[in-house]
Motif scaffolding. Structure first.
Motif, PDB file in Angstrom:
ATOM      1  N   VAL A  41       0.843  -1.191   0.000  1.00 34.93           N
ATOM      2  CA  VAL A  41       0.000   0.000   0.000  1.00 34.93           C
ATOM      3  C   VAL A  41       0.877   1.239   0.000  1.00 34.93           C
ATOM      4  O   VAL A  41       1.763   1.382   0.840  1.00 34.93           O
ATOM      5  N   ILE A  74      -4.996  -0.720  -4.319  1.00 32.89           N
ATOM      6  CA  ILE A  74      -6.097  -0.218  -3.509  1.00 32.89           C
ATOM      7  C   ILE A  74      -6.984   0.721  -4.320  1.00 32.89           C
ATOM      8  O   ILE A  74      -8.196   0.747  -4.132  1.00 32.89           O
ATOM      9  N   LEU A 125      -7.667   1.827   5.806  1.00 35.09           N
ATOM     10  CA  LEU A 125      -6.508   0.943   5.804  1.00 35.09           C
ATOM     11  C   LEU A 125      -5.567   1.309   6.949  1.00 35.09           C
ATOM     12  O   LEU A 125      -5.535   2.466   7.396  1.00 35.09           O
ATOM     13  N   TYR A 147     -11.126   0.145  -4.076  1.00 32.50           N
ATOM     14  CA  TYR A 147     -11.870   0.873  -3.064  1.00 32.50           C
ATOM     15  C   TYR A 147     -12.332   2.259  -3.495  1.00 32.50           C
ATOM     16  O   TYR A 147     -11.703   2.895  -4.349  1.00 32.50           O
ATOM     17  N   ARG A 173     -13.294   2.240   4.017  1.00 31.06           N
ATOM     18  CA  ARG A 173     -14.014   0.978   3.939  1.00 31.06           C
ATOM     19  C   ARG A 173     -15.024   0.857   5.080  1.00 31.06           C
ATOM     20  O   ARG A 173     -14.936   1.558   6.081  1.00 31.06           O
ATOM     21  N   ASN A 211      -7.098   8.008   2.134  1.00 30.88           N
ATOM     22  CA  ASN A 211      -7.158   6.600   2.506  1.00 30.88           C
ATOM     23  C   ASN A 211      -8.430   6.030   1.894  1.00 30.88           C
ATOM     24  O   ASN A 211      -9.152   6.722   1.188  1.00 30.88           O
TER      25      ASN A 211
END
Length: 117
Positions: A2, A28, A104, A32, A99, A96
């Motif tokens: 990441v 990512i 994360l 996401y 979620r 970020n």
């Protein structure tokens, strides 16, 4: 792996504008929704804007109408256009993935935005 790298912060007068950028690793960015968080001095980090992979956006009430989040899927980059900045927008800004289970664990270094005359 990441990777999140924020840039574009600085010192701006009240009423001014800044554009933040965040380069994210493809693993990512492709999966996401992405969001911008901020942490004012002495306060907790808060989520201020979200953009889904399809471009649907949502904002915290404190920035609605002043900030615009967008993403470039070809460049794995998310942006935050900030207009009509106020002293209370002063914070370190991070990107970020917002979620359902939380962001994360990995964070970038953030970019400092200071709104002051």
């Amino acid at each position: 792996q990441v990777q999140l790298e924020e840039s574009g912060g600085g010192l701006v007068q009240p009423g001014g504008s800044l554009r933040l950028s965040c380069a994210a690793s493809e693993n990512i960015f492709r999966i996401y929704a992405m969001g911008w968080y901020r942490q004012p001095p002495g306060k907790q980090r808060e989520l201020v804007a979200i953009v889904t992979s399809g471009g649907i956006t949502n904002y915290a009430d404190s920035v609605k109408g002043r900030f615009t989040i967008s993403r470039n899927n070809a460049k794995n980059t998310v942006y935050l256009q900030m207009n009509s900045l106020k002293p209370e927008d002063t914070a370190v800004y991070y990107c970020n993935a917002p979620r359902r289970e939380g962001p994360l664990d990995e964070w970038g270094q953030g970019t400092l935005v200071t709104v002051s005359s």
